[in-house]
Design an enzyme around this catalytic site. Structure first.
Site, PDB file in Angstrom:
ATOM      1  N   LYS A 111      10.983  41.361 110.152  1.00 41.69           N
ATOM      2  CA  LYS A 111      11.889  42.317 109.574  1.00 41.69           C
ATOM      3  C   LYS A 111      11.741  43.703 110.206  1.00 41.69           C
ATOM      4  CE  LYS A 111      10.925  40.152 105.121  1.00 41.69           C
ATOM      5  NZ  LYS A 111      10.154  40.376 103.864  1.00 41.69           N
ATOM      6  N   GLU A 117      11.987  44.777 119.253  1.00 42.70           N
ATOM      7  CA  GLU A 117      10.809  44.629 118.402  1.00 42.70           C
ATOM      8  C   GLU A 117      10.323  46.009 117.948  1.00 42.70           C
ATOM      9  OE1 GLU A 117       9.069  43.189 116.364  1.00 42.70           O
ATOM     10  OE2 GLU A 117       7.601  41.818 117.221  1.00 42.70           O
ATOM     11  N   ASP A 170       1.608  44.901 119.772  1.00 44.54           N
ATOM     12  CA  ASP A 170       0.221  45.118 119.357  1.00 44.54           C
ATOM     13  C   ASP A 170      -0.694  44.244 120.228  1.00 44.54           C
ATOM     14  OD1 ASP A 170      -1.905  45.987 117.686  1.00 44.54           O
ATOM     15  OD2 ASP A 170      -1.604  44.345 116.297  1.00 44.54           O
ATOM     16  N   LYS A 228       0.802  49.615 121.334  1.00 45.69           N
ATOM     17  CA  LYS A 228      -0.595  50.043 121.230  1.00 45.69           C
ATOM     18  C   LYS A 228      -1.329  49.408 122.409  1.00 45.69           C
ATOM     19  CE  LYS A 228      -0.806  49.531 116.189  1.00 45.69           C
ATOM     20  NZ  LYS A 228      -1.508  48.794 115.124  1.00 45.69           N
ATOM     21  N   PHE A 274      -3.245  51.736 112.470  1.00 42.20           N
ATOM     22  CA  PHE A 274      -2.223  51.022 111.716  1.00 42.20           C
ATOM     23  C   PHE A 274      -1.122  51.995 111.297  1.00 42.20           C
ATOM     24  CE2 PHE A 274      -0.204  48.681 108.337  1.00 42.20           C
ATOM     25  CZ  PHE A 274      -0.145  47.413 108.903  1.00 42.20           C
ATOM     26  N   VAL A 275       0.110  51.675 111.673  1.00 42.54           N
ATOM     27  CA  VAL A 275       1.235  52.570 111.359  1.00 42.54           C
ATOM     28  C   VAL A 275       2.263  51.884 110.462  1.00 42.54           C
ATOM     29  CG1 VAL A 275       1.011  54.044 113.401  1.00 42.54           C
ATOM     30  CG2 VAL A 275       2.379  51.950 113.550  1.00 42.54           C
ATOM     31  N   ASP A 281       5.744  47.771 108.092  1.00 41.69           N
ATOM     32  CA  ASP A 281       5.251  47.691 106.716  1.00 41.69           C
ATOM     33  C   ASP A 281       3.738  47.590 106.623  1.00 41.69           C
ATOM     34  OD1 ASP A 281       5.259  44.962 107.814  1.00 41.69           O
ATOM     35  OD2 ASP A 281       4.651  44.380 105.790  1.00 41.69           O
TER      36      ASP A 281
END
Ligand code: IMP
Ligand code: MG
Length: 177
Positions: A41, A100, A104, A132, A153-154, A160
């Site tokens: 999502k 996207e 990661d 990243k 972590f974003v 989310d």
């Protein structure tokens, strides 16, 4: 818990327009619209803004979606990429841009590129808003990359934490505290 702004709404908007121009420059015109393939999502807001930035550049596109999961609610990737929703139309002979939210470990996009290449698109490129580089496990080359960020972590703008914060209009670092 606290949220620290990393990339503002205005910066995201500016970069999205630039990326739309890069995409337009990369595809040779055909009578078929390019396929923007959003990965659900997380890519929803980016896909939505990017597609309208493309329209502003007279570039028509078709919106398609896939849903994959390599992620289980928390803050670490599982390493297994599972297709939860596949494409429902053919991409053969078409210009496809996978859209996207974030690159990661690289597992999701490496897997998708391999899977989709077999379906013989005319071109297959990757457009990711964030990357990243320090978290990479599998080597993936994204043709269009919005911002390189540190290995933190974003959340926000589609990203989310356990299904929360997707509608935050900017990108923030999530601090557990
Ligand atoms: P990869 O397969 O490890 O490259 O993971 C990509 C997916 O992991 C993305 O589509 C996101 O859903 C999720 N992800 C990776 N990093 C973050 C993050 O910092 N915040 C939220 N989701 C993330
Ligand atoms: Mg996610």
């Amino acid at each position: 818990m606290s949220l620290e702004v990393l990339i503002s709404e205005a910066e995201v908007a500016r970069r999205t327009k630039e990326m739309a121009a890069e995409i337009v420059a990369s595809v040779t015109a055909t009578d078929q619209p390019i396929i923007l393939l959003g990965i659900l999502k997380g890519s929803v807001h980016f896909l939505s803004d990017l597609s309208r930035a493309l329209w502003a550049l007279d570039c028509e596109c078709q919106l398609e979606f896939m849903q994959v999961s390599s992620w289980h609610g928390e803050m670490a990737s599982s390493g297994i990429v599972q297709i939860k929703k596949d494409l429902d139309s053919s991409i053969e002979g078409r210009d496809v841009v996978i859209v996207e939210d974030i690159l990661d470990t690289g597992r999701t996009l490496a897997h998708l590129r391999e899977l989709l290449a077999v379906r013989r698109p005319k071109s297959l490129q990757i457009c990711t808003l964030l990357s990243k580089p320090d978290a990479r496990i599998v080597d993936v080359n994204a043709e269009f990359l919005g911002f390189e960020i540190p290995d933190e972590f974003v959340v926000g703008y589609g990203l989310d934490y356990d299904e929360r914060y997707r509608n935050l209009p900017y990108i923030a670092v999530y601090h557990q505290d």
